[in-house]
Design a protein around this motif. Structure first.
Motif, PDB file in Angstrom:
ATOM      1  N   MET A 144       0.832  -1.169   0.000  1.00 26.30           N
ATOM      2  CA  MET A 144       0.000   0.000   0.000  1.00 26.30           C
ATOM      3  C   MET A 144       0.885   1.245   0.000  1.00 26.30           C
ATOM      4  O   MET A 144       2.045   1.185   0.326  1.00 26.30           O
ATOM      5  CB  MET A 144      -0.882  -0.052   1.240  1.00 26.30           C
ATOM      6  N   PHE A 145       0.305   2.367  -0.309  1.00 23.52           N
ATOM      7  CA  PHE A 145       1.058   3.612  -0.356  1.00 23.52           C
ATOM      8  C   PHE A 145       1.242   4.172   1.051  1.00 23.52           C
ATOM      9  O   PHE A 145       0.324   4.156   1.869  1.00 23.52           O
ATOM     10  CB  PHE A 145       0.337   4.654  -1.217  1.00 23.52           C
ATOM     11  N   THR A 146       2.416   4.680   1.294  1.00 25.29           N
ATOM     12  CA  THR A 146       2.686   5.316   2.586  1.00 25.29           C
ATOM     13  C   THR A 146       2.323   6.798   2.498  1.00 25.29           C
ATOM     14  O   THR A 146       2.077   7.330   1.411  1.00 25.29           O
ATOM     15  CB  THR A 146       4.173   5.186   2.951  1.00 25.29           C
ATOM     16  N   ASN A 147       2.310   7.448   3.656  1.00 30.26           N
ATOM     17  CA  ASN A 147       2.041   8.885   3.683  1.00 30.26           C
ATOM     18  C   ASN A 147       3.102   9.649   2.893  1.00 30.26           C
ATOM     19  O   ASN A 147       2.811  10.651   2.256  1.00 30.26           O
ATOM     20  CB  ASN A 147       1.962   9.401   5.114  1.00 30.26           C
ATOM     21  N   LYS A 148       4.334   9.169   2.944  1.00 31.23           N
ATOM     22  CA  LYS A 148       5.414   9.816   2.189  1.00 31.23           C
ATOM     23  C   LYS A 148       5.151   9.716   0.689  1.00 31.23           C
ATOM     24  O   LYS A 148       5.352  10.682  -0.060  1.00 31.23           O
ATOM     25  CB  LYS A 148       6.759   9.189   2.541  1.00 31.23           C
ATOM     26  N   ASP A 149       4.685   8.558   0.228  1.00 32.45           N
ATOM     27  CA  ASP A 149       4.350   8.382  -1.190  1.00 32.45           C
ATOM     28  C   ASP A 149       3.255   9.347  -1.619  1.00 32.45           C
ATOM     29  O   ASP A 149       3.319   9.955  -2.688  1.00 32.45           O
ATOM     30  CB  ASP A 149       3.904   6.949  -1.480  1.00 32.45           C
ATOM     31  N   LEU A 150       2.244   9.478  -0.775  1.00 30.36           N
ATOM     32  CA  LEU A 150       1.137  10.389  -1.083  1.00 30.36           C
ATOM     33  C   LEU A 150       1.586  11.845  -1.089  1.00 30.36           C
ATOM     34  O   LEU A 150       1.147  12.635  -1.927  1.00 30.36           O
ATOM     35  CB  LEU A 150      -0.010  10.177  -0.107  1.00 30.36           C
ATOM     36  N   ARG A 151       2.466  12.211  -0.146  1.00 33.63           N
ATOM     37  CA  ARG A 151       3.004  13.575  -0.146  1.00 33.63           C
ATOM     38  C   ARG A 151       3.815  13.842  -1.403  1.00 33.63           C
ATOM     39  O   ARG A 151       3.802  14.947  -1.938  1.00 33.63           O
ATOM     40  CB  ARG A 151       3.850  13.809   1.103  1.00 33.63           C
ATOM     41  N   ASN A 152       4.524  12.828  -1.882  1.00 36.14           N
ATOM     42  CA  ASN A 152       5.302  12.993  -3.114  1.00 36.14           C
ATOM     43  C   ASN A 152       4.398  13.186  -4.335  1.00 36.14           C
ATOM     44  O   ASN A 152       4.817  13.791  -5.317  1.00 36.14           O
ATOM     45  CB  ASN A 152       6.227  11.793  -3.342  1.00 36.14           C
ATOM     46  N   LEU A 153       3.180  12.685  -4.272  1.00 33.49           N
ATOM     47  CA  LEU A 153       2.237  12.866  -5.378  1.00 33.49           C
ATOM     48  C   LEU A 153       1.584  14.241  -5.378  1.00 33.49           C
ATOM     49  O   LEU A 153       1.157  14.733  -6.416  1.00 33.49           O
ATOM     50  CB  LEU A 153       1.148  11.795  -5.317  1.00 33.49           C
ATOM     51  N   ILE A 154       1.492  14.860  -4.221  1.00 32.98           N
ATOM     52  CA  ILE A 154       0.774  16.127  -4.131  1.00 32.98           C
ATOM     53  C   ILE A 154       1.507  17.257  -4.852  1.00 32.98           C
ATOM     54  O   ILE A 154       0.877  18.134  -5.442  1.00 32.98           O
ATOM     55  CB  ILE A 154       0.466  16.501  -2.663  1.00 32.98           C
ATOM     56  N   VAL A 155       2.827  17.239  -4.841  1.00 37.94           N
ATOM     57  CA  VAL A 155       3.591  18.309  -5.499  1.00 37.94           C
ATOM     58  C   VAL A 155       3.315  18.328  -7.007  1.00 37.94           C
ATOM     59  O   VAL A 155       2.997  19.386  -7.554  1.00 37.94           O
ATOM     60  CB  VAL A 155       5.097  18.179  -5.179  1.00 37.94           C
ATOM     61  N   PRO A 156       3.397  17.198  -7.708  1.00 34.75           N
ATOM     62  CA  PRO A 156       3.065  17.244  -9.145  1.00 34.75           C
ATOM     63  C   PRO A 156       1.628  17.670  -9.420  1.00 34.75           C
ATOM     64  O   PRO A 156       1.355  18.344 -10.409  1.00 34.75           O
ATOM     65  CB  PRO A 156       3.307  15.813  -9.631  1.00 34.75           C
ATOM     66  N   LEU A 157       0.695  17.313  -8.525  1.00 31.79           N
ATOM     67  CA  LEU A 157      -0.695  17.737  -8.712  1.00 31.79           C
ATOM     68  C   LEU A 157      -0.832  19.251  -8.609  1.00 31.79           C
ATOM     69  O   LEU A 157      -1.529  19.879  -9.408  1.00 31.79           O
ATOM     70  CB  LEU A 157      -1.606  17.054  -7.691  1.00 31.79           C
ATOM     71  N   PHE A 158      -0.164  19.852  -7.634  1.00 28.21           N
ATOM     72  CA  PHE A 158      -0.198  21.310  -7.514  1.00 28.21           C
ATOM     73  C   PHE A 158       0.454  21.978  -8.724  1.00 28.21           C
ATOM     74  O   PHE A 158      -0.043  22.979  -9.231  1.00 28.21           O
ATOM     75  CB  PHE A 158       0.493  21.775  -6.231  1.00 28.21           C
TER      76      PHE A 158
END
Length: 142
Positions: A1-15
């Protein structure tokens, strides 16, 4: 499963993606601002229309990403691959099906969307809409 760190890494490209989507309209308006008020108005009106189309395709891609992610999560890579192919095909078909009428019937469409506007503003809308959609179709090799 995805960790919180993985999800945080996805948020930057989305912004960054959302910033770049909005920056296109801002940049177009800024460049045209050295022209006339009618040109600025025309570009601003068409940019609002284009933003709706961008959000439509963003919703389509987000939904497709959820489905593909579910297949990847269940280790069903064959279905994930098929789904991504379907998403690409559906996106292409919808974009072509929308682009052709928009280019062919752009003036009646603009009159329907924006009502009675001055002729010089309508002319700017017409030119920008035709150029913008023709350029996008060419960039996508359609």
């Amino acid at each position: 499963m995805f960790t919180n760190k993985d999800l945080r890494n996805l948020i930057v490209p989305l912004f960054i993606e959302q910033f770049l989507l909005m920056f296109v309209g801002i940049a177009d308006t800024f460049v045209v601002s050295f022209s006339s008020e009618a040109d600025v108005s025309g570009v601003s009106l068409v940019t609002s229309f284009n933003t709706v189309l961008i959000f439509l395709f963003t919703a389509l891609s987000s939904g497709g990403a959820v489905i593909i992610s579910q297949y990847i999560g269940s280790k069903n890579e064959n279905s994930a691959s098929r789904s991504s192919g379907h998403l690409l095909m559906i996106s292409t078909v919808i974009s072509v099906a929308m682009t052709i009428p928009i280019i062919l019937f752009r003036e009646p469409l603009l009159r329907l969307l924006f009502g009675r506007i001055e002729q010089d503003v309508m002319s700017a809308c017409d030119i920008y809409l035709a150029y913008n959609h023709a350029f996008t179709a060419r960039a996508c090799n359609l």
